[in-house]
Every structure is written in C-alpha cells, then in structure tokens.
Design an enzyme around this catalytic site. Structure first.
Site, short mmCIF file in Angstrom:
data_model
loop_
_atom_site.label_atom_id
_atom_site.label_comp_id
_atom_site.label_asym_id
_atom_site.label_seq_id
_atom_site.Cartn_x
_atom_site.Cartn_y
_atom_site.Cartn_z
N SER A 1 34.78 -26.30 32.19
CA SER A 1 34.05 -26.87 33.34
C SER A 1 33.06 -27.92 32.86
O SER A 1 32.52 -28.68 33.67
CB SER A 1 33.33 -25.76 34.11
OG SER A 1 32.58 -24.95 33.24
N GLU B 1 43.87 -19.87 29.67
CA GLU B 1 44.33 -19.55 31.02
C GLU B 1 45.80 -19.17 31.02
O GLU B 1 46.58 -19.65 30.19
CB GLU B 1 44.12 -20.77 31.95
CG GLU B 1 42.66 -21.16 32.08
CD GLU B 1 42.43 -22.33 33.04
OE1 GLU B 1 43.42 -22.81 33.65
OE2 GLU B 1 41.27 -22.74 33.16
N GLU C 1 39.43 -15.19 38.50
CA GLU C 1 38.73 -16.20 39.30
C GLU C 1 39.30 -16.28 40.71
O GLU C 1 40.51 -16.41 40.90
CB GLU C 1 38.83 -17.57 38.60
CG GLU C 1 38.11 -18.67 39.36
CD GLU C 1 37.86 -19.93 38.54
OE1 GLU C 1 38.12 -19.94 37.31
OE2 GLU C 1 37.40 -20.92 39.13
O1 KIV Z 1 35.29 -23.33 32.51
C1 KIV Z 1 34.67 -22.47 33.12
O2 KIV Z 1 33.49 -22.63 33.48
C2 KIV Z 1 35.35 -21.22 33.44
C3 KIV Z 1 34.64 -20.25 34.34
C4 KIV Z 1 34.76 -20.73 35.72
C5 KIV Z 1 35.12 -18.87 34.17
O3 KIV Z 1 36.44 -21.00 32.99
#
Ligand code: KIV
Length: 277
Positions: A58, A128, A195
């Site tokens: 993220s 993932e 998620e």
């Molecule tokens: O990249 C991220 O922040 C995540 C979270 C949303 C779990 O994978």
C-alpha cells in the site's frame, strides 16, 4: 506445561516473533498490526506497542500516489523496509513481496524473499493468493523464511476483480477462501491476512486455523486486526471505507499547523529572538 508469558506494548517488551503471535492466538489476545513505510513513523508505532508492522505494498498508494499497488517495485519495497527496520525494537516486521516479484515461479519468489530478508533485514514476507501461491510459499518457508498469506480482497488482483467491493459474498468464493486458508496453513504460512470479506466467514476461518488470522474489513472475530496507518490517523480523508476507524484527524492537524507557520513567516512572527542565534 509452562507457558511463555505474553508481553506486548511495553517499552522494554521483548521482540515479537512468529512464536509470540502463535502464543497470542493461543491465549485469545488479539494482535495489533499496522502498516509502516518510513523510519520516523515506524519508531513511533513500535514504541506505542504495535505487535506487527507491515511494510505493505500500500506504500504504492499512500507513499507514491499510485492508484493501485501494482507499480511499486521490489527495490522500492526494500528501501521502505530498510527504513522501518532501522527504527524497530520490538515489533515483528513483515514485508509485502511486490507484484511481479513472486508470481512467475517459485524460484523467482524465493529469490525475491531472500532479497527482502538480506537487504532489508525483514523478519518475514507476505504474499497474496491461494492455490497459485502454494509452491512459492513452500519453497520460501523451506528456506527458513516466515511467510504470511493474504486472501479475500487481494489488491494485486484488482484488475481481475474489477472492483474493491467485499469479496466472498457467494458460497463458491467463500468455500474457496476456506480451502485456500487451510492449504496456506499446510504449506507453512505462520499467519494469514483476510481482507474485506464477511465477518462470519472470517470468524470460521480464524477458528478453523491454528495460525493467527489478521483481519482488515473482516469483522471482530479474527485473531488480530490490521489497518493502513495513514487511514486510521486521518491522513487519507478521501478514502473512507466503513472498516476504517479514524483514531486521529491528522490531515486537519497538519493543515492547521502549516497554515499557522505560513502566517507566522509572512508577518515575521517566526523566528522569535529565542529561536535565533
Ligand atoms: O499493503 C497493505 O497495506 C496490506 C494491508 C491492507 C493488509 O496488504
């Protein structure tokens, strides 16, 4: 049988390990996880008692301003992770493998995971996906690297999903998540992020697995919770899904502080005599 005491949150607390997380699950103590991408924030979050810091991809959104998590590179993830690792005294630091750095084949995945561990000093990696990721999970865990799985709304697959809506509302997808979760545990994952899925499904998966399950938009019955720090601190006010609770309004606080600074500079109210040499 003697049990290792669970101590979290204190400044002199021991380092959190994957075993600590397992103990927290065993003892029914929810795990607190947040994202971190830089030294200063990681220092504050770590000292405040967060159990797990996720150097999430993220970062692609909140640090680099991209629309999705796809553009961030492994080199950029390693740069963020190095900054976080330098700050952390207690938390377990988990680093996302970036899109494209593990999907090709399990050897590439292992090379990417080793880079993250060696170059950043990370404690674990996250990736993932369910079945397609299993071979890579096995290969990485066989090399001694702890892996956290991630199911449900997996943002690296956003162009396949086409939408950020809640996943697994139908039985077929819910059953696939149950099965993938079990397979990831069998493949050696030490934990799993779920998620944006229905709370009941996340509760079922959390009780079916022996590894800790960390939810984001997955209800209150997971073994822990994770949020993107920028969201929970109110730095991303244009992003307001219902699963985000805002614990601060930092965009407002920062705006007011900066406006005051600009005003002070304009009228020479800053610096004062005391702030000068
Ligand atoms: O990249 C991220 O922040 C995540 C979270 C949303 C779990 O994978």
């Amino acid at each position: 049988m003697s049990r290792e005491p669970v101590v979290t949150g204190a400044v002199d607390a021991p380092r959190i390990t994957t075993q600590t997380l397992q103990n927290l699950k065993r003892d029914g103590i929810p795990i607190a996880m947040l994202t971190a991408y830089d030294y200063t924030s990681a220092r504050i979050l770590d000292a405040a008692g967060v159990d797990v810091l996720l150097v999430g991809d993220s970062a692609s959104n909140v640090m680099a301003g991209y629309e999705t998590t796809l553009p961030i590179t492994l080199d950029q993830m390693i740069y963020h992770a190095q900054s976080v690792i330098r700050a952390v005294r207690h938390a377990l630091v988990v680093v996302d493998l970036s899109f494209g750095s593990y999907q090709g084949n399990s050897k590439e995945a292992l090379v990417s995971a080793i880079r993250v561990m060696k170059e950043a000093g990370a404690h674990a990696v996250k990736m993932e996906g369910g079945k397609p990721a299993l071979e890579a999970v096995r290969r990485i865990t066989d090399a001694g690297i702890p892996v956290m799985g991630h199911l449900g709304l997996t943002p690296q697959s956003i162009y396949r999903f086409g939408t950020y809506r809640v996943r697994a509302q139908d039985t077929e997808e819910a059953d696939a998540i149950r099965e993938d979760a079990r397979l990831l545990e069998d493949a050696g994952c030490f934990g799993l992020v779920l998620e944006k899925i229905p709370a009941g499904l996340a509760q079922d998966v959390s009780s079916a697995l022996s590894i800790p399950v960390i939810g984001i938009g997955a209800g209150a019955h997971c073994d822990g919770q994770v949020l993107v720090t920028h969201d929970m601190l109110g730095l991303n006010t244009d992003f307001a899904p219902r699963f985000v609770r805002r614990y601060a309004q930092l965009e407002k606080t920062i705006t007011e502080a900066v406006q005051q600074y600009v005003a002070d500079v304009r009228v020479r109210a800053f610096p004062s005599e005391n702030e000068s040499y």
